[in-house]
Design an enzyme around this catalytic site. Structure first.
Site, mmCIF file in Angstrom:
data_model
loop_
_atom_site.group_PDB
_atom_site.id
_atom_site.type_symbol
_atom_site.label_atom_id
_atom_site.label_comp_id
_atom_site.label_asym_id
_atom_site.label_seq_id
_atom_site.Cartn_x
_atom_site.Cartn_y
_atom_site.Cartn_z
ATOM 1 N N GLU A 155 88.526 -18.774 14.182
ATOM 2 C CA GLU A 155 88.228 -17.363 14.426
ATOM 3 C C GLU A 155 89.156 -16.811 15.502
ATOM 4 O O GLU A 155 89.586 -17.540 16.398
ATOM 5 C CB GLU A 155 86.773 -17.209 14.891
ATOM 6 C CG GLU A 155 85.779 -17.746 13.870
ATOM 7 C CD GLU A 155 84.360 -17.850 14.407
ATOM 8 O OE1 GLU A 155 83.426 -17.655 13.617
ATOM 9 O OE2 GLU A 155 84.192 -18.148 15.614
ATOM 10 N N ASP A 171 78.372 -22.730 12.044
ATOM 11 C CA ASP A 171 77.723 -22.704 10.727
ATOM 12 C C ASP A 171 77.750 -24.060 10.046
ATOM 13 O O ASP A 171 76.789 -24.455 9.387
ATOM 14 C CB ASP A 171 78.405 -21.682 9.815
ATOM 15 C CG ASP A 171 78.173 -20.253 10.272
ATOM 16 O OD1 ASP A 171 77.049 -19.960 10.711
ATOM 17 O OD2 ASP A 171 79.111 -19.437 10.194
#
Length: 386
Positions: A155, A171
């Site tokens: 990210e 996640d």
């Protein structure tokens, strides 16, 4: 400083099907924009897949709309018309035939996905405001069209202030990824120990209550998503949460943030603080702790948010009851209790520097696999050995 929680605070267009939305702090131009950005190198050192079977996707937003980067380095808006006859877009960027692949990363906020052995299926949809959005891969959902594809992501936000980036296991974990960020400094994040991928899978499989989070040799799923899919007990942390609430009914809990020191006591199911501001929290559920949400939601307000983050980190790390002054900064104290987020512990144990993003508040006290640079000159994402 931009942390992952401000970087990933909430995308106006709404990312569908992911655990986190991607925030739009970057400035970009709508429409077809030639990226005048940062050199991005992709290195495939996986040892398991040839370059020809690895695909990269750069998706996110430019502050006004959801966008994606083309193989030619163009920043283009997501469009529902991008869906092909199969109902999905093909935003894949292939790697060079051999060696390192060099791309251009424009100013935007988003994710760099890597898919190994097959392409990912991103579906362009309309959000509630009629804007184009993407349904992102959800590898923790067995009905997701990407469930069978080996994939993972890093990210980032790249804007006028610099580059802010991290690897993440919030996640799930599947593909070992590492970031090297060159600029004012030379920094790395996400480097794992030799043989770490196999050890993550085997270690998690051997921890009571966490074994069902292992999905064959494809991935391990974070316990919050496991809870939602029936793979993890919904009340796993309840006794630890009850213990903490009971302890601070008769003694003070002190939480220190940049705003100052908050002093809290429990009355009923409310943990209420006085200090720089009055903030209170209802007793969280296991899901609230694992997702760092619900009663532990952390607004970017400088008061409630930082206190919520510290409480959430302490409950994940199993230090809240034993340490009445938070945040706890000694990692030797983390995960020592039977009821803790052992998924996060396994991720930290696997990292060369002990840093990982095992849950959303893992940046508390600086234990996240996050780096930033105000004058970046190059970023390199490496698929490290399996």
């Amino acid at each position: 400083m931009i942390t992952r929680r401000t970087l990933l605070g909430g995308l106006a267009a709404g990312v569908v099907g992911t655990g986190f939305a991607l925030a739009g702090h970057a400035s970009g131009a709508p429409g077809r924009t030639k990226a005048a950005g940062l050199p991005l190198e992709i290195a495939n050192d996986s040892g398991e897949f040839q370059n020809s079977s690895v695909y990269v996707y750069i998706v996110g937003n430019d502050g006004t709309q959801q966008v994606r980067v083309t193989p030619e380095g163009e920043l283009k808006p997501v469009a529902v018309s991008d869906n092909g006859s199969d109902g999905f877009t093909d935003y894949a960027i292939p790697l060079a035939a051999s060696g390192t692949t060099t791309l251009t990363l424009p100013k935007m906020s988003g994710r760099i996905y890597t898919a190994l052995g097959g392409k990912l299926k991103f579906k362009a949809v309309e959000d509630g405001n009629g804007k184009a959005a993407l349904a992102y891969p959800a590898g923790w959902v067995d009905s997701d069209p990407n469930y069978g594809v080996l994939h993972d992501c890093a990210e980032f936000t790249y804007n006028d202030g610099g580059m802010y980036c991290n690897t993440t296991m919030v996640d799930m974990f599947s593909v070992p990824l590492a970031i090297q960020l060159t600029g004012a400094k030379d920094q790395t994040a996400g480097l794992l120990k030799d043989g770490a991928r196999a050890k993550i899978f085997s270690d998690l499989a051997g921890i009571e209550g966490f074994g069902d989070l292992v999905v064959d040799d494809k991935r391990v799923i974070a316990p919050g998503h496991g809870l939602d899919s029936g793979r993890f007990a919904k009340d796993y942390l309840a006794p630890a949460i009850d213990e903490a609430w009971s302890a601070y009914a008769s003694k003070d809990l002190k939480v220190t943030t940049n705003a100052g020191t908050f002093t809290g006591r429990v009355a009923g199911d409310k943990l209420s603080f006085t200090g720089p501001a009055s903030v209170s929290f209802s007793k969280p559920s296991t899901r609230d702790v694992l997702f760092c949400d619900g009663t532990l939601a952390a607004p970017n307000d400088g008061t409630t948010g930082p206190v919520a983050a510290i409480l959430g980190a302490a409950l994940n790390r199993a230090t809240l009851t034993s340490h009445p002054e938070q945040p706890t900064t000694d990692p030797a104290a983390f995960y020592q209790q039977r009821l803790a987020n052992h998924y996060a512990k396994v991720m930290h144990d696997a990292a060369q520097d002990g840093k990982a993003y095992g849950f959303a508040f893992d940046d508390v006290a600086g234990f996240a696999s996050y780096i930033e640079d105000g004058a970046p000159s190059r970023i390199r994402l490496t698929l490290t050995p399996f």
